[in-house]
Write a protein that holds these residues in place. Structure first.
Motif, PDB file in Angstrom:
ATOM      1  N   ILE A 118     -15.451 -11.199   0.555  1.00  0.00           N
ATOM      2  CA  ILE A 118     -14.106 -11.333   1.110  1.00  0.00           C
ATOM      3  C   ILE A 118     -14.210 -11.962   2.494  1.00  0.00           C
ATOM      4  CG2 ILE A 118     -12.048 -10.082   1.881  1.00  0.00           C
ATOM      5  CD1 ILE A 118     -12.781  -7.905  -0.178  1.00  0.00           C
ATOM      6  N   VAL A 119     -13.438 -13.050   2.712  1.00  0.00           N
ATOM      7  CA  VAL A 119     -13.462 -13.756   3.991  1.00  0.00           C
ATOM      8  C   VAL A 119     -12.066 -13.730   4.607  1.00  0.00           C
ATOM      9  CG1 VAL A 119     -15.399 -15.239   3.360  1.00  0.00           C
ATOM     10  CG2 VAL A 119     -13.088 -15.965   2.816  1.00  0.00           C
ATOM     11  N   VAL A 162     -16.591  -2.159   0.993  1.00  0.00           N
ATOM     12  CA  VAL A 162     -16.365  -3.407   0.277  1.00  0.00           C
ATOM     13  C   VAL A 162     -17.276  -4.495   0.816  1.00  0.00           C
ATOM     14  CG1 VAL A 162     -13.960  -2.816  -0.199  1.00  0.00           C
ATOM     15  CG2 VAL A 162     -14.531  -4.174   1.816  1.00  0.00           C
ATOM     16  N   LYS A 163     -17.432  -5.549   0.013  1.00  0.00           N
ATOM     17  CA  LYS A 163     -18.277  -6.676   0.396  1.00  0.00           C
ATOM     18  C   LYS A 163     -17.402  -7.699   1.110  1.00  0.00           C
ATOM     19  CE  LYS A 163     -21.616  -9.902  -1.626  1.00  0.00           C
ATOM     20  NZ  LYS A 163     -22.195 -10.374  -2.901  1.00  0.00           N
ATOM     21  N   ALA A 164     -17.435  -7.680   2.443  1.00  0.00           N
ATOM     22  CA  ALA A 164     -16.562  -8.554   3.228  1.00  0.00           C
ATOM     23  C   ALA A 164     -17.265  -8.943   4.513  1.00  0.00           C
ATOM     24  CB  ALA A 164     -15.229  -7.861   3.541  1.00  0.00           C
ATOM     25  N   SER A 165     -16.853 -10.078   5.065  1.00  0.00           N
ATOM     26  CA  SER A 165     -17.425 -10.518   6.332  1.00  0.00           C
ATOM     27  C   SER A 165     -16.940  -9.593   7.446  1.00  0.00           C
ATOM     28  CB  SER A 165     -16.999 -11.958   6.628  1.00  0.00           C
ATOM     29  OG  SER A 165     -15.625 -12.004   6.933  1.00  0.00           O
ATOM     30  N   ALA A 196      -8.614  -6.821   8.774  1.00  0.00           N
ATOM     31  CA  ALA A 196      -7.988  -5.892   7.826  1.00  0.00           C
ATOM     32  C   ALA A 196      -7.749  -4.539   8.471  1.00  0.00           C
ATOM     33  CB  ALA A 196      -8.868  -5.748   6.589  1.00  0.00           C
ATOM     34  N   ASN A 197      -8.722  -4.060   9.236  1.00  0.00           N
ATOM     35  CA  ASN A 197      -8.564  -2.765   9.901  1.00  0.00           C
ATOM     36  C   ASN A 197      -7.462  -2.801  10.958  1.00  0.00           C
ATOM     37  OD1 ASN A 197     -10.576  -1.617   8.367  1.00  0.00           O
ATOM     38  ND2 ASN A 197     -12.196  -2.075   9.844  1.00  0.00           N
ATOM     39  N   ASN A 198      -7.383  -3.936  11.692  1.00  0.00           N
ATOM     40  CA  ASN A 198      -6.334  -4.065  12.706  1.00  0.00           C
ATOM     41  C   ASN A 198      -4.944  -4.043  12.081  1.00  0.00           C
ATOM     42  OD1 ASN A 198      -8.183  -4.211  14.780  1.00  0.00           O
ATOM     43  ND2 ASN A 198      -8.181  -6.443  14.884  1.00  0.00           N
ATOM     44  N   LYS A 199      -4.844  -4.579  10.860  1.00  0.00           N
ATOM     45  CA  LYS A 199      -3.536  -4.666  10.193  1.00  0.00           C
ATOM     46  C   LYS A 199      -3.299  -3.518   9.215  1.00  0.00           C
ATOM     47  CE  LYS A 199      -3.187  -9.693  10.546  1.00  0.00           C
ATOM     48  NZ  LYS A 199      -2.982 -10.964   9.825  1.00  0.00           N
ATOM     49  N   LEU A 222      -4.914  -2.924   6.386  1.00  0.00           N
ATOM     50  CA  LEU A 222      -4.973  -3.410   5.005  1.00  0.00           C
ATOM     51  C   LEU A 222      -6.173  -2.810   4.278  1.00  0.00           C
ATOM     52  CD1 LEU A 222      -4.210  -7.197   5.667  1.00  0.00           C
ATOM     53  CD2 LEU A 222      -2.607  -5.420   4.937  1.00  0.00           C
ATOM     54  N   ASP A 223      -5.990  -2.498   2.996  1.00  0.00           N
ATOM     55  CA  ASP A 223      -7.062  -1.955   2.167  1.00  0.00           C
ATOM     56  C   ASP A 223      -7.661  -3.096   1.346  1.00  0.00           C
ATOM     57  OD1 ASP A 223      -8.775  -0.551   0.607  1.00  0.00           O
ATOM     58  OD2 ASP A 223      -7.258   0.694  -0.385  1.00  0.00           O
ATOM     59  N   LEU A 224      -8.958  -3.348   1.503  1.00  0.00           N
ATOM     60  CA  LEU A 224      -9.618  -4.474   0.843  1.00  0.00           C
ATOM     61  C   LEU A 224     -10.271  -4.096  -0.484  1.00  0.00           C
ATOM     62  CD1 LEU A 224     -11.389  -6.156   3.910  1.00  0.00           C
ATOM     63  CD2 LEU A 224      -9.163  -6.675   2.921  1.00  0.00           C
TER      64      LEU A 224
END
Length: 428
Positions: A159-160, A130-133, A140-143, A145-147
């Motif tokens: 995504i910020v 995905v396009k994210a900072s 997201a990885n620590n929690k 979460l799927d972005l």
């Protein structure tokens, strides 16, 4: 030695802004007075000029980045007299990095750029695509979460951190202290609304700095300022007749008076005749203004802005008309200077041209009153003790009850009504 180019404070109340566009690139030579970038504040987009001469060696904040704190380093310049040194290119700093760096920095020093931790967990395969900072991916990885289905609100849909916080149901309440023309005042934190979970088809629209400021200030106004509302019906026939006659004489000069121009003049005169309404509440004190500076509400694509007609009571109608047209044009282009929209002693908001009959406007602190003007319309009206048809508008004044008593507000509305219904006083 290299010169740090820092995010400027382009207005007295500016704490952060958006780096809307770079006007230079790395390797460009700049001189004092050259335009470097366009900075979007909460009210306008302003050009940022160079003070020093040299070569732009690094651009540290990408254009389109918002939330850039005042004082954050956004670029580096090598002075012309300095010995050139090889510079390792660095990736542009993202908005969340700028915010954290500026908060951690001391006023006289720049904090080192955060380095990626070797202990950070490896990103998931889904989030890698995905396009994210980097910060957003790491959180997201620590929690867990799927972005992949998240709509980013960063530059170019990136995504910020704020998007990840919203996805996990977290929000951050900013605490700010802003200056006003009534003096420094601590502002209470305003909690952000919880993220909305909906399956209704929609798109996420990123708020502009102006819209964020409007939301904050109007919420604070309704929470902190006790409003009192007073409404009068005002007959417009004599004013419309005078306006027609004045426009016929001003046509050769290319000036066309609007009803709103004449109401601005009436508001200025009424404030001078009832000075107890030309005030600001300031804690243990009250500011009593000796001049009527009228903030005129103007709708622009990103929200609402209030350019100011200074000393409206002592200006001619033609001068007010010319100023309002010029200020409104530059407001819509985002080119107003801070002194042209900050301050004012009272405001006027006219929605009559959209057919609105009557409304209550929210006071713009630290001002203590605002006039809400409705549409002029044909109504049954008593004229000389007989029923007739007249052009009438409803006008509502919103007053800060901490500073203005109901009786003083009522006197102001009475004087304003008389000035409009007997409009020769506007040209005397």
């Amino acid at each position: 030695m290299p010169i740090e180019l820092k995010m400027p404070a382009l207005s007295p109340t500016m704490e952060e802004g958006t780096l809307a566009r770079w006007l230079v690139k790395e390797g460009d030579k700049v001189s004092s007075g050259d335009l470097l970038a366009e900075i979007e504040t909460d009210k306008a987009t302003m050009e940022f000029e160079a003070v020093d001469e040299g070569i732009v060696t690094q651009i540290l904040v990408a254009e389109g980045t918002d939330g850039v704190k005042v004082g954050a380093v956004i670029a580096m310049i090598q002075g012309e007299d300095d010995e050139a040194a090889p510079v390792q290119p660095a990736p542009p700093v993202k908005a969340e990095q700028v915010v954290s760096t500026a908060q951690a920095a001391e006023p006289t020093a720049t904090a080192p750029r955060p380095q990626a931790s070797a202990a950070s967990p490896a990103p998931s395969d889904n989030n890698d695509r995905v396009k994210a900072s980097p910060l957003a991916k790491r959180i997201a990885n620590n929690k867990g979460l799927d972005l992949t289905s998240v709509a980013g609100t960063g530059p170019n849909g990136r995504i910020v951190k704020a998007d990840v916080d919203a996805l996990s149901g977290e929000s951050r309440s900013p605490v700010a202290a802003t200056a006003s023309n009534a003096g420094p005042r601590a502002e209470a934190p305003m909690a952000k609304p919880a993220a909305i979970d909906t399956d209704i088809p929609h798109e996420v629209v990123k708020l502009s700095n102006m819209r964020k400021t409007i939301a904050r200030r109007l919420t604070e106004s309704k929470q902190q300022v006790p409003h009192i509302y007073l409404t009068v019906d005002v007959r417009l026939d004599a004013l419309l007749k005078l306006r027609g006659e004045l426009n016929a004489s001003l046509e050769a000069r290319g000036i066309k008076l609007s009803v709103n121009d004449m109401l601005i003049k009436a508001l200025g005169l009424a404030l001078m005749q009832v000075p107890k309404c030309n005030v600001s509440f300031a804690g243990d004190n009250m500011l009593q203004y000796a001049r009527a500076d009228i903030s005129v509400a103007v709708s622009v694509p990103t929200g609402l802005i209030t350019p100011i007609v200074t000393d409206a009571a002592n200006k001619s109608l033609s001068k007010i008309s010319t100023e309002v047209a010029e200020l409104a044009g530059r407001a819509k282009d985002g080119k107003l200077q801070p002194h042209e929209y900050q301050g004012g002693t009272a405001s006027i908001s006219n929605m009559g041209m959209m057919g609105i009959k009557q409304f209550d406007a929210v006071i713009n602190p630290p001002q203590a009153m605002i006039l809400a003007v409705g549409a002029g319309e044909k109504r049954p009206y008593i004229v000389d003790d007989a029923l007739a048809i007249a052009t009438v508008m409803s006008v509502t004044g919103s007053f800060d009850h901490r500073a203005i008593d109901g009786a003083d507000g009522a006197m102001f509305m009475k004087v304003f009504k008389e000035l409009v219904e007997k409009p020769l006083g506007l040209v005397a």
